[in-house]
Structure formats: C-alpha cells, structure tokens
Design an enzyme around this catalytic site. Structure first.
Site, short mmCIF file in Angstrom:
data_model
loop_
_atom_site.label_atom_id
_atom_site.label_comp_id
_atom_site.label_asym_id
_atom_site.label_seq_id
_atom_site.Cartn_x
_atom_site.Cartn_y
_atom_site.Cartn_z
CB CYS A 83 3.19 -4.94 5.60
SG CYS A 83 3.93 -4.29 4.08
CB SER A 137 3.91 4.59 12.35
OG SER A 137 4.73 4.22 11.26
#
Length: 553
Positions: free
Chosen positions: A119, A468
C-alpha cells in the site's frame, strides 16, 4: 558475498553463535542470506495477506539455494488514516520505511532482498531503500483487492467516500450507505482502483523491479502465491549475476515509468514518489519533462475512479505488459533497459497481447491524446502543481471562479457538508503541505464529498497538500511553493478569481503584483506547533515539486 564478512573465519565465531541461536544450520549459514522485507500487519487490508506471500517467497528462495530471513517494514492504511490527524503520518512513513530497511539490511549483511510491500508509501519507501542499498532485489506485492458490487455495478473505496457525500445531500438513505459500507471492499488487498498503491505496484513492473503481474494479479488469486515463489527464486539469479537495482532503475527506466504512468492514468502521488526514487538512484527528475512526455503519450486506461474498470479487469486484459506493448508500438518507451527477470524490457513484452481493447484502449481510440497527469504553473504555483487530468470532467478542464479559502482540511469539510460551497467555487486548502501540514495530508474526504454531492463538474479544489489516487474531479495538489514557505497560496483571499487551464498547463491567481506584494507585507505566515517525528520531518523535508524528500543527493 556480504555475509562472508560476518560468517567466515575464526574471528566471526561470535556471529555464528548468534546464527545458531536462531536455529540456522551450518548449511544455511553457508548459503546466500536473503532478507525478506515483509510489510505484514493486522490493521491494513492490503497487508493482512502478506504473511502468506512472505512464506511463499521464503520457499522460493530456499528452493533456489538461498537462506531466507524475514524482517518487518511498517505501513499506514491511507483509507483508515483519512480525514483526521492520522493522515499526517502517511507520507512521512515513506522515509521511515527506507531508513529502517537500510539499517536492518546493512546491520545484518544480507546478500539480496525480496521486498514485500502493497500500500501507498510502503512501495516507494522500499523502492527508495532498494536504490540506496543497491544489492540484488526483487519486488512482489500483496496484490489488489477485488472490486465490490453495489446495485449490480462494480464499486471501490472511492465509491464509499462519495456515498458519504451522497448521503449528506439526501441522494441515498442510511440503508443505502450501509450497503456501500459492507460491499465496496470485499477482499483483502490494495483498494481496487488505480489509486496510489496500485499505481506504484504497476510501476514496479515498468521500472523493472517486479515480475510480470506484480501490479495486477488480485490478492486472493493463487497466481499471487506462485508469483511470490518465483520472486524468491529470481532473487537468487540476480545474486548469482550481481544484477543490482541501480543497474535496472536507470534514467531511461524512470522515463519509461513516467510514460506508463500517463497511459495508465496513475495517481498524482506518483509525482511525489518517482522524484524521490530517482533521487536515490542518482537520477535527475525534471518536473517540467512530465508535460513533454504527457503531450505525446495517449491515456489508454480509465480505471476507477476515472472510469468503470478495475485492477482485476486490467489483469485480465494483459496487465501492465500489455500497456507497455501498446506504448512500444508508438516508440514511446526504451525497451533496451534491463529488468529483474535478467532480460530486457523488450524481451519481457515480446509475446504479450492486449486482450481487451476497452480496458486498454488502442492508441487510435485512446481516452485522451495526452497523458493522465498534468503539471500546471503560474503565479499561484510558480514551481508547479499537479492534477490527474484523466479524472477531470471535460467541463472543468478550463474553469474560472471565486476562491473559498480554508486553513485546514477540517474547516473545508465542515463548509462542504454545511452546503456553503456552491457551483463555480474554487476551494483553496492551504497549510497542508509537506512542511506546513506537516506531512502533506491527502484530501479524499473533501473531494469525495464534493463528488458525492454532485458538484465535481462545477467546483475545483486547490491545495498545497495532496490527493488520494481515489480522488476525481478538478483536484489540483502539490502547489509549490507551499503556504508555510511563503508561496502565493498563503496570500489568496476569499473572492479572488482563480483561472485554471489544464490543457495549456496554466493556473493563475487574478490579483495584481502590487496587491500581492501588499498582502505579503501584511499577512503573516502561520506555522503549526508540532513535536516528535513530525517536527523533525517538517524541518528537513523538501517542497512537493522536489518529491517531498529528506535526503537530497
């Protein structure tokens, strides 16, 4: 081998005694020691399966004649950290990951490494460490999550954040919100769209540090376990041939990564991470070159949040290699670069086919003639700012509107949910940059609220923070210089007109130089009081246009 300085000879008997304390036989001590850098933990959905990946890697190393020894790396789940002070600790972990991996590797004399990230900052942090250490290394990630399904349509985490905005606007009820909550993230893995984690995992293949499928094989597929075993075996080949990360991550490979980034429609965060990786490789990264590459690179993929396809679809279409095959047909990539397969990129993609031309468009039918990311410049961002052009509605590619200024993300979210943001507004969130935040928080909560309330085709958002990969709309981040450094963004006032022209890479605050000079004399810079790691980070970090790096080479 590095371990020879630790294991061989009478003087190293104390070291060998400690290896015996670990249960390592003399046979194991005589083989190359391979560090397995596992990012497994029980709080990040993309990492909950990495224990299985690590065991498969260890088996592969052992089958190929090495001795695998595992040690950990940390990571933060950006989704869980989103919207509160926890997000200040996301980007900053990239350097902790690189530094701690350097410390563990050099302290214990490993001959090679297999990096197991998944991630967000975990992938670039380990790529930075690989370049810095420059010992034979292969990457194998945990893989992407499968898409969820709500109302017969595929969904992902960005859908969940937007559902909150839709609920606030009365477009869905509590039952509908709960259905999203329970269905959008159905498996372990990195969230299923082309967000930061998947962007960077895909780029490991382009950079030559990951095997085919590393970026796209879903976390729950057995093929992911097979890939991990092959990664373990392959690192032993690299050790034998002494092929190192800086042999692979050359200037040409990094340029390939920028090109593939444009075709895939990757997260804007790649424009923070690629400069940082290049820095560790000793390669100059010129942000101005990004637009030049974008101008000639078609946007071939519209994965969520830009479109209705997901990582599992990209995998079935042929994955990253199929995208590279299309780019090679246009002579846009350097196929002579070496990769961790021991072969060139050209050899790797020679027999690859594009199996779904709706998921990976042919250049003549591309989603856009230019790449997925654009760097804008103007008096509001003299050193540049970044937008995910592929996820911007056509109506917002050119926009002018009044500024609505907020000193933090929290202030902005409260105003959005209170209905104080209206069509045409340009929302400005400042003092959220690398040093000013500190930590350069992602702004998924406000952008998702705007999208969920149906304003993403009418409202722009500008920040010295970042976004994001799940963000869509006219969301412009990385404004440099940032507010705390005296950048123009610190002196914007409510009602000022801001003009955005993405096709022409321009962003302008429509205020005279004289008025700006007056404001600079009257408006003080605001600095937040922080302590601990954030204080040290704020004192050392570079601006966003340089990659928000600590160790500038």
């Amino acid at each position: 081998m590095i371990k020879d300085t630790i294991v061989d000879g009478f003087q190293n008997a104390p070291h060998r005694s400690l290896y015996h304390a670990l249960g390592l036989t003399e046979e194991e001590q005589s083989r190359p020691l391979i560090g397995i850098v596992s990012s497994y933990n029980e709080i990040v959905p993309g990492h909950i399966n990495l224990d299985k990946i690590a065991q498969a890697v260890k088996l592969g190393v052992a089958m190929a004649g090495g001795t695998p020894i595992m040690f950990p790396a940390i990571t933060v789940c950006d989704g869980i950290a989103m919207g509160h002070k926890g997000m200040k600790y996301s980007l900053v972990t990239r350097d902790l990951i690189a530094d701690s991996t350097e410390a563990m590797t050099l302290a214990h004399g490993f001959d090679g490494l297999v990096m197991i990230p998944n991630c967000d900052k975990n992938v670039p942090g380990l790529l930075m460490a690989a370049a810095r250490l420059n010992i034979p290394t292969v990457f194998v990630s945990g893989g992407p999550m499968l898409a969820g399904k709500v109302g017969g349509k595929k969904r992902s985490l960005s859908s969940m954040f937007e559902a909150v905005g839709a609920y606030t606007a009365g477009k869905i009820d509590e039952k509908g919100l709960t259905e999203f909550e329970k269905k959008v993230c159905p498996t372990c893995g990195s969230c299923s769209g082309m967000y930061t984690a998947n962007s960077m995992n895909c780029l490991t293949e382009v950079l030559g540090m990951g095997l085919k499928g590393n970026g796209t094989i879903p976390a729950v597929y057995s093929a992911r376990i097979e890939l991990a075993k092959h990664a373990g075996m392959q690192v032993m080949e690299l050790v034998k041939k002494n092929i190192r990360p800086r042999d692979i991550m050359t200037a040409a490979a990094i340029k390939n990564a920028i090109t593939a980034d444009m075709a895939l429609g990757c997260s804007t965060n790649s424009m923070l991470h690629l400069p940082a990786i290049a820095n560790e490789c000793g390669v100059k990264f010129d942000l101005d070159e990004v637009n030049a590459i974008s101008e000639k690179t078609p946007n071939l993929c519209h994965l969520a949040p830009a479109g209705p396809t997901y990582m599992e679809d990209l995998n079935e279409a042929g994955g990253v290699y199929a995208v590279l095959k299309e780019l090679d047909a246009l002579n846009l990539i350097d196929t002579s670069v070496l990769t961790c397969t021991g072969k060139t990129l050209g050899e790797n993609i020679a027999d690859v086919e594009n199996l779904d031309t709706e998921v990976i468009r042919k250049p003549e039918n591309a989603f856009g003639k230019t790449g997925g990311i654009a760097v804008l410049k103007g008096n509001l961002a003299p050193d540049g700012c970044v937008v995910k052009r592929a996820a911007v509605a056509s109506e917002m590619l050119v926009h002018e509107g009044p500024a609505r200024v907020f000193e933090s993300e929290e202030e902005c979210i409260a105003a959005i949910y209170a209905g104080k943001i209206v069509k045409g507004d340009v929302v400005v969130i400042r003092y959220e940059g690398p040093a000013g935040g500190p930590g350069m928080r992602e702004m998924l909560s406000p952008t998702s609220a705007i999208a969920g309330m149906g304003l993403d085709k009418d409202v722009a958002l500008i920040t010295d923070g970042r976004f994001s990969g799940a963000t869509r709309g006219a969301s412009i981040g990385h404004v440099s210089p940032e507010a705390v450094s005296g950048g123009t963004i610190a002196y914007v006032k409510d009602g000022d007109l801001i003009a955005i022209d993405i096709p022409n890479y321009k962003i302008e605050l429509k205020v005279s130089d004289e008025e700006l000079a007056k404001r600079k004399a009257e408006m003080p810079i605001k600095k937040k009081q922080v302590s601990g790691y954030l204080k040290r980070y704020a004192e050392q970090v570079s601006s966003a246009d340089k990659g928000a790096i600590i160790n500038r080479l």
